[in-house]
Design a protein around this motif. Structure first.
Motif, PDB file in Angstrom:
ATOM      1  N   ALA A  69       0.830  -1.204   0.000  1.00  0.00           N
ATOM      2  CA  ALA A  69       0.000   0.000   0.000  1.00  0.00           C
ATOM      3  C   ALA A  69       0.865   1.255   0.000  1.00  0.00           C
ATOM      4  O   ALA A  69       0.563   2.234  -0.704  1.00  0.00           O
ATOM      5  CB  ALA A  69      -0.934  -0.007   1.211  1.00  0.00           C
ATOM      6  N   LEU A  70       1.961   1.236   0.753  1.00  0.00           N
ATOM      7  CA  LEU A  70       2.865   2.385   0.779  1.00  0.00           C
ATOM      8  C   LEU A  70       3.512   2.607  -0.588  1.00  0.00           C
ATOM      9  O   LEU A  70       3.678   3.751  -1.021  1.00  0.00           O
ATOM     10  CB  LEU A  70       3.949   2.182   1.835  1.00  0.00           C
ATOM     11  N   SER A  71       3.876   1.525  -1.278  1.00  0.00           N
ATOM     12  CA  SER A  71       4.472   1.663  -2.609  1.00  0.00           C
ATOM     13  C   SER A  71       3.488   2.268  -3.601  1.00  0.00           C
ATOM     14  O   SER A  71       3.855   3.128  -4.414  1.00  0.00           O
ATOM     15  CB  SER A  71       4.953   0.300  -3.113  1.00  0.00           C
ATOM     16  N   VAL A  72       2.248   1.825  -3.559  1.00  0.00           N
ATOM     17  CA  VAL A  72       1.249   2.370  -4.477  1.00  0.00           C
ATOM     18  C   VAL A  72       1.016   3.847  -4.186  1.00  0.00           C
ATOM     19  O   VAL A  72       0.889   4.670  -5.111  1.00  0.00           O
ATOM     20  CB  VAL A  72      -0.065   1.562  -4.383  1.00  0.00           C
ATOM     21  N   ASP A  73       0.968   4.207  -2.906  1.00  0.00           N
ATOM     22  CA  ASP A  73       0.817   5.615  -2.556  1.00  0.00           C
ATOM     23  C   ASP A  73       1.999   6.425  -3.067  1.00  0.00           C
ATOM     24  O   ASP A  73       1.839   7.545  -3.575  1.00  0.00           O
ATOM     25  CB  ASP A  73       0.696   5.754  -1.041  1.00  0.00           C
ATOM     26  N   ARG A  74       3.205   5.880  -2.974  1.00  0.00           N
ATOM     27  CA  ARG A  74       4.417   6.566  -3.447  1.00  0.00           C
ATOM     28  C   ARG A  74       4.357   6.765  -4.966  1.00  0.00           C
ATOM     29  O   ARG A  74       4.680   7.842  -5.476  1.00  0.00           O
ATOM     30  CB  ARG A  74       5.637   5.746  -3.055  1.00  0.00           C
ATOM     31  N   LEU A  75       3.934   5.746  -5.678  1.00  0.00           N
ATOM     32  CA  LEU A  75       3.785   5.843  -7.140  1.00  0.00           C
ATOM     33  C   LEU A  75       2.776   6.929  -7.512  1.00  0.00           C
ATOM     34  O   LEU A  75       3.004   7.723  -8.427  1.00  0.00           O
ATOM     35  CB  LEU A  75       3.355   4.498  -7.712  1.00  0.00           C
ATOM     36  N   ALA A  76       1.654   6.953  -6.807  1.00  0.00           N
ATOM     37  CA  ALA A  76       0.622   7.946  -7.096  1.00  0.00           C
ATOM     38  C   ALA A  76       1.109   9.358  -6.788  1.00  0.00           C
ATOM     39  O   ALA A  76       0.889  10.300  -7.566  1.00  0.00           O
ATOM     40  CB  ALA A  76      -0.640   7.633  -6.293  1.00  0.00           C
ATOM     41  N   ARG A  77       1.800   9.510  -5.664  1.00  0.00           N
ATOM     42  CA  ARG A  77       2.292  10.836  -5.260  1.00  0.00           C
ATOM     43  C   ARG A  77       3.302  11.380  -6.271  1.00  0.00           C
ATOM     44  O   ARG A  77       3.242  12.558  -6.648  1.00  0.00           O
ATOM     45  CB  ARG A  77       2.913  10.752  -3.868  1.00  0.00           C
ATOM     46  N   LEU A  78       4.211  10.531  -6.729  1.00  0.00           N
ATOM     47  CA  LEU A  78       5.208  10.983  -7.695  1.00  0.00           C
ATOM     48  C   LEU A  78       4.582  11.249  -9.060  1.00  0.00           C
ATOM     49  O   LEU A  78       4.986  12.189  -9.761  1.00  0.00           O
ATOM     50  CB  LEU A  78       6.327   9.960  -7.817  1.00  0.00           C
ATOM     51  N   ALA A  79       3.595  10.459  -9.439  1.00  0.00           N
ATOM     52  CA  ALA A  79       2.904  10.719 -10.703  1.00  0.00           C
ATOM     53  C   ALA A  79       2.226  12.080 -10.675  1.00  0.00           C
ATOM     54  O   ALA A  79       2.307  12.863 -11.642  1.00  0.00           O
ATOM     55  CB  ALA A  79       1.881   9.613 -10.976  1.00  0.00           C
ATOM     56  N   LEU A  80       1.564  12.390  -9.571  1.00  0.00           N
ATOM     57  CA  LEU A  80       0.929  13.707  -9.441  1.00  0.00           C
ATOM     58  C   LEU A  80       1.976  14.820  -9.485  1.00  0.00           C
ATOM     59  O   LEU A  80       1.754  15.865 -10.113  1.00  0.00           O
ATOM     60  CB  LEU A  80       0.147  13.776  -8.129  1.00  0.00           C
ATOM     61  N   ALA A  81       3.121  14.607  -8.846  1.00  0.00           N
ATOM     62  CA  ALA A  81       4.165  15.630  -8.825  1.00  0.00           C
ATOM     63  C   ALA A  81       4.742  15.859 -10.220  1.00  0.00           C
ATOM     64  O   ALA A  81       4.979  17.006 -10.628  1.00  0.00           O
ATOM     65  CB  ALA A  81       5.270  15.222  -7.858  1.00  0.00           C
ATOM     66  N   VAL A  82       4.982  14.777 -10.962  1.00  0.00           N
ATOM     67  CA  VAL A  82       5.534  14.900 -12.311  1.00  0.00           C
ATOM     68  C   VAL A  82       4.573  15.662 -13.216  1.00  0.00           C
ATOM     69  O   VAL A  82       4.966  16.602 -13.932  1.00  0.00           O
ATOM     70  CB  VAL A  82       5.842  13.508 -12.896  1.00  0.00           C
ATOM     71  N   VAL A  83       3.310  15.281 -13.192  1.00  0.00           N
ATOM     72  CA  VAL A  83       2.318  15.938 -14.051  1.00  0.00           C
ATOM     73  C   VAL A  83       2.127  17.394 -13.631  1.00  0.00           C
ATOM     74  O   VAL A  83       2.012  18.285 -14.479  1.00  0.00           O
ATOM     75  CB  VAL A  83       0.991  15.153 -14.009  1.00  0.00           C
TER      76      VAL A  83
END
Length: 238
Positions: free
Chosen positions: A186-200
């Motif tokens: 769950a922490l990894s998925v949250d990390r992926l989502a957070r970085l995707a939002l930051a990149v976009v």
């Protein structure tokens, strides 16, 4: 009779880790652990409810897969979560699963609503997360409270044989053979989502890690999982 003392503490620690990492910052969310063929331990609503960050072993109660008390007195003063069917449906359908985590991470909800799928956008930054994303993270498209058996069956069908499913407008469900792994996923998925939002947000374009790079990422084994879990406990899980 075994009171599952160590197992109750493990589930309580998992709840506190989720809160410390803002995946369950309030009082919504729950973690369960199968203890035998008919019973599970799950975080319940208690007489002094304060939220996941203050979960104690006493809040973790033994319940049958049918929702009945798993032993005398287990639900005296406690109430099972409304979404208990979410847990029991997974445990019935997936014999490989012993632990179920349901959380409400804002990054995951926001990324999904923005149309950003969970993709392997990084590599060695988080190797287990990269492999998890490369295998695909399905989405259950209904933003409902999963409080009935039919809804839970829909969610588990969307989950399939994967370790994590996103719940649109709701959160995520992470499943594994043990509690630490379910939480770390769950922490990894949250990390992926957070970085995707930051990149976009920075005007960038999401790109998947090249296959040849993904193939170079090793399986770090259970030793690193144990270290990661101890880190999370020291970082605020207890």
């Amino acid at each position: 009779m075994d009171n599952f003392t160590a197992e109750r503490k493990l589930v309580a620690d998992a709840c506190r880790v989720l809160a410390a990492r803002d995946l369950a910052p309030g009082f919504l969310g729950h973690v369960s652990l199968r203890v035998d063929g008919e019973r599970l331990l799950v975080r319940c609503r208690g007489p002094h409810e304060r939220g996941l960050a203050w979960t104690t072993a006493e809040d973790i109660r033994l319940i049958g897969l049918d929702g009945s008390p798993g032993a005398r007195g287990e639900l005296d003063g406690w109430t099972a979560p409304h979404e208990l069917p979410l847990h029991t449906a997974v445990l019935r359908r997936r014999p490989d699963v012993a632990a179920v985590v349901h959380a409400h991470p804002e990054n995951v909800v926001a990324a999904d609503l923005a149309g950003l799928a969970i993709r392997p956008i990084f590599g060695s930054f988080d190797i287990p997360g990269a492999h998890l994303a490369a295998g695909g993270v399905p989405v259950y498209p209904r933003g409902v409270l999963i409080r009935t058996a039919p809804l839970a069956r829909e969610m588990t069908a969307a989950l399939g044989d994967r370790p994590v499913v996103l719940l649109r407008g709701h959160g995520l469900t992470s499943v594994a053979a043990d509690v630490p792994r379910a939480v770390l996923q769950a922490l990894s998925v949250d990390r992926l989502a957070r970085l995707a939002l930051a990149v976009v947000s920075a005007g960038g374009v999401l790109r998947d890690l090249p296959p040849e790079d993904l193939a170079e990422l090793p399986d770090l084994g259970p030793g690193l999982t144990d270290i990661a879990w101890r880190h999370e406990l020291e970082a605020g899980g207890h």
